[in-house]
Design an enzyme around this catalytic site. Structure first.
Site, PDB file in Angstrom:
ATOM      1  N   PHE A   1      -3.985  -2.063  -5.119  1.00 26.94           N
ATOM      2  CA  PHE A   1      -5.128  -1.873  -4.055  1.00 26.94           C
ATOM      3  C   PHE A   1      -5.353  -2.855  -3.157  1.00 26.94           C
ATOM      4  O   PHE A   1      -5.742  -4.040  -3.365  1.00 26.94           O
ATOM      5  CB  PHE A   1      -6.491  -1.523  -4.987  1.00 26.94           C
ATOM      6  CG  PHE A   1      -7.472  -1.158  -4.120  1.00 26.94           C
ATOM      7  CD1 PHE A   1      -7.741   0.326  -3.828  1.00 26.94           C
ATOM      8  CD2 PHE A   1      -8.489  -1.979  -3.944  1.00 26.94           C
ATOM      9  CE1 PHE A   1      -8.700   0.676  -2.963  1.00 26.94           C
ATOM     10  CE2 PHE A   1      -9.648  -1.436  -2.976  1.00 26.94           C
ATOM     11  CZ  PHE A   1      -9.656  -0.226  -2.571  1.00 26.94           C
TER      12      PHE A   1
ATOM     13  N   ASP B   1      -2.937 -10.939  -1.896  1.00 30.07           N
ATOM     14  CA  ASP B   1      -4.164 -10.603  -1.982  1.00 30.07           C
ATOM     15  C   ASP B   1      -5.077 -10.981  -2.868  1.00 30.07           C
ATOM     16  O   ASP B   1      -4.877 -10.517  -4.131  1.00 30.07           O
ATOM     17  CB  ASP B   1      -3.980  -8.631  -2.104  1.00 30.07           C
ATOM     18  CG  ASP B   1      -5.465  -8.273  -1.969  1.00 30.07           C
ATOM     19  OD1 ASP B   1      -6.640  -8.827  -2.128  1.00 30.07           O
ATOM     20  OD2 ASP B   1      -5.360  -6.984  -1.655  1.00 30.07           O
TER      21      ASP B   1
ATOM     22  N   LYS C   1     -14.601 -10.396  -1.516  1.00 22.18           N
ATOM     23  CA  LYS C   1     -15.444 -10.263  -2.867  1.00 22.18           C
ATOM     24  C   LYS C   1     -16.317 -11.592  -3.185  1.00 22.18           C
ATOM     25  O   LYS C   1     -17.236 -11.836  -2.386  1.00 22.18           O
ATOM     26  CB  LYS C   1     -14.482 -10.018  -3.955  1.00 22.18           C
ATOM     27  CG  LYS C   1     -14.361  -8.591  -3.661  1.00 22.18           C
ATOM     28  CD  LYS C   1     -13.815  -7.860  -4.998  1.00 22.18           C
ATOM     29  CE  LYS C   1     -13.781  -6.249  -4.742  1.00 22.18           C
ATOM     30  NZ  LYS C   1     -12.204  -5.888  -4.480  1.00 22.18           N
TER      31      LYS C   1
HETATM   32  C1  LIG Z   1     -11.969  -5.132  -3.482  1.00 24.42           C
HETATM   33  C2  LIG Z   1     -10.459  -5.433  -3.047  1.00 24.42           C
HETATM   34  C3  LIG Z   1      -9.956  -4.798  -1.728  1.00 24.42           C
HETATM   35  C4  LIG Z   1     -10.902  -4.297  -0.755  1.00 24.42           C
HETATM   36  O1  LIG Z   1     -12.038  -4.970  -0.301  1.00 24.42           O
HETATM   37  P1  LIG Z   1     -13.342  -4.317   0.636  1.00 24.42           P
HETATM   38  O2  LIG Z   1     -14.233  -5.541   0.710  1.00 24.42           O
HETATM   39  O3  LIG Z   1     -13.922  -3.269  -0.333  1.00 24.42           O
HETATM   40  O4  LIG Z   1     -12.726  -3.726   1.674  1.00 24.42           O
HETATM   41  C5  LIG Z   1      -8.673  -5.164  -1.527  1.00 24.42           C
HETATM   42  N1  LIG Z   1      -8.048  -5.809  -2.295  1.00 24.42           N
HETATM   43  C6  LIG Z   1      -8.337  -6.101  -3.478  1.00 24.42           C
HETATM   44  C7  LIG Z   1      -7.386  -6.805  -4.537  1.00 24.42           C
HETATM   45  C8  LIG Z   1      -9.788  -5.828  -3.967  1.00 24.42           C
HETATM   46  O5  LIG Z   1     -10.047  -5.969  -5.341  1.00 24.42           O
END
Ligand SMILES: *Cc1c(COP(=O)(O)O)cnc(C)c1O
Length: 419
Positions: A157, A242, A271
């Protein structure tokens, strides 16, 4: 006796009144907001540390933490004071000018990571967009071939903007938004052979989560990332991690890549970075970051004084004596042990316990929704991802007795379910 007979109808009246107000909130929520979230029928109004309170006065222990955002707990006094001070001084100026708190934050991130430079944005998906653009631009600047492809993993994700959802390895995130952004190839996670087969002259980067969060807390095997790093080096491919969910102390180290004994070329953060305030970042080595020059990338709000003040104090607090990081690692172990014990007691309900630090998942044989609901009724907020994985991503300041309390309640709920 007299007081209680008088009091109970009064309390009932107050309770009914708050229920009526909540009903109005929820009706208006449906009426005025796009229906993108399946929300609990709860209006949260106040938070302190591990606890949040709803508008009807009910107290909850928060194991969701704003989805791995509130790393220092709710309304940490140092974050609140830093925000108050910054709000009185300067809220926003353009990136046409130098911004003090942005420089301080960049310096701290650089001094505590593999990176030489930072770029700030406002969310995770934007950090991923920045990372993708940087990798493509770097390839354009340095390779004679047409290198633009990025390899990512099934079950990953990476966010909801078009390039980020195209990078994401989940059909349900992409469905209905085609045509997707071209240039992404998806391979099974934790399978080095699959990546090796997907690599071509066109590959400019490999983009992976250190631990797949939304995908159900999926762990890599011990040498996976070392092998990916080697493959990248052999083929002049950038490794983008990521770390939006795994970064900022979540796994007991400031960044999850530190567990794997490797250095990435680019990471995306968001986050936990702002301790509850919206901010994202792209970090890179100089040799890569130099592909972003004047006018190649930008953001009006990115790195604004307010968000950077919050992130600076959050990082300062996290890094002081390594106290919170050590505690997160130790207490994460304790938490995982207790979950493993729970698995032994309920083998018909729990398939597997996974995760590191305070990013933990429990895969169930049943769907997670009724368990989440039962926990909520008992004053515990938890999250379920991938349909049947309970995910625990509490503030890093959590203590043992709060974990014990959760386990007691889960025991009780599973007990009822297994009969
Ligand atoms: C939450 C998340 C995203 C997206 O972040 P947003 O601030 O919601 O755009 C992307 N990659 C990972 C691994 C995430 O946990």
């Amino acid at each position: 006796m007299f007081i209680s007979t008088l009091l109970s109808p009064l309390l009932f009246m107050l309770y009914s009144l708050s229920m009526a107000i909540d009903k109005k909130f929820m009706d208006e929520s449906k009426k005025y907001l796009m229906n993108t979230y399946d929300r609990f029928p709860i209006v949260l109004r106040k938070g302190r540390g591990m606890k949040v309170w709803s508008s009807d006065g009910k107290e909850y222990l928060d194991f969701v933490g704003g989805i791995a955002v509130n790393c220092l707990g709710h309304c940490h006094p140092r974050v609140v004071i830093a925000l108050q001070k910054q709000a009185q001084r300067l809220l926003h100026v353009s990136n046409l000018f130098h911004i003090e708190s942005q420089i301080t934050l960049a310096k701290m991130l650089v001094e505590h990571s593999f990176a030489d430079k930072a770029f700030f944005c406002n969310s995770g998906t934007e950090a991923i967009e920045g990372a993708i653009k940087l990798a493509r631009k770097h390839a354009k600047d340095h390779s004679p071939h047409d290198k633009y492809e990025i390899i990512t993993a099934h079950g990953s994700f990476h966010g909801r903007t078009l390039a980020a959802l195209s990078a994401t390895g989940q059909e349900k995130i992409q469905k209905g938004f085609e045509p997707l952004v071209p240039g992404f190839r998806h391979v099974p996670f934790n399978n080095i052979e699959a990546i090796r087969e997907a690599v071509s002259k066109k590959t400019c980067a490999i983009l992976l989560e250190p631990i797949q969060g939304e995908g159900g807390v999926r762990m890599p095997s011990d040498d996976y990332f070392r092998q990916v790093r080697e493959l990248c080096d052999e083929n002049e491919i950038l490794l983008i991690l990521d770390e939006i969910q795994t970064g900022i102390g979540r796994t007991g180290k400031l960044f999850a890549y530190e567990h794997f004994d490797i250095k990435p070329d680019i990471i995306a953060l968001a986050k936990g970075l702002g301790g509850g305030v919206a901010i994202g970042a792209v970090l890179a080595k100089d040799s890569v970051a130099s592909s972003f020059q004047h006018g190649t990338h930008g953001s009006t709000f990115g790195g604004n004084p307010l968000a950077c003040a919050a992130a600076t104090v959050t990082l300062e607090t996290l890094l002081e004596d390594g106290f919170i990081l050590d505690s997160c690692y130790r207490i994460g172990k304790y938490f995982k042990d207790r979950l493993e014990k729970l698995k032994k007691d309920f083998p018909s309900i729990i398939i597997e316990v996974r995760g590191l630090g305070l990013l933990l998942g429990v895969e169930l044989t049943i769907t997670g929704a009724p368990i989440v609901e039962a926990c909520t009724k008992r004053g515990i907020l938890i999250n379920c991802t991938s349909g049947n994985v309970l995910r625990f991503i509490p503030p890093l300041i959590i203590v043992e007795k709060e974990i014990d309390h959760l386990i007691d309640i889960l025991e009780d709920i599973f007990e009822r379910h297994s009969h």
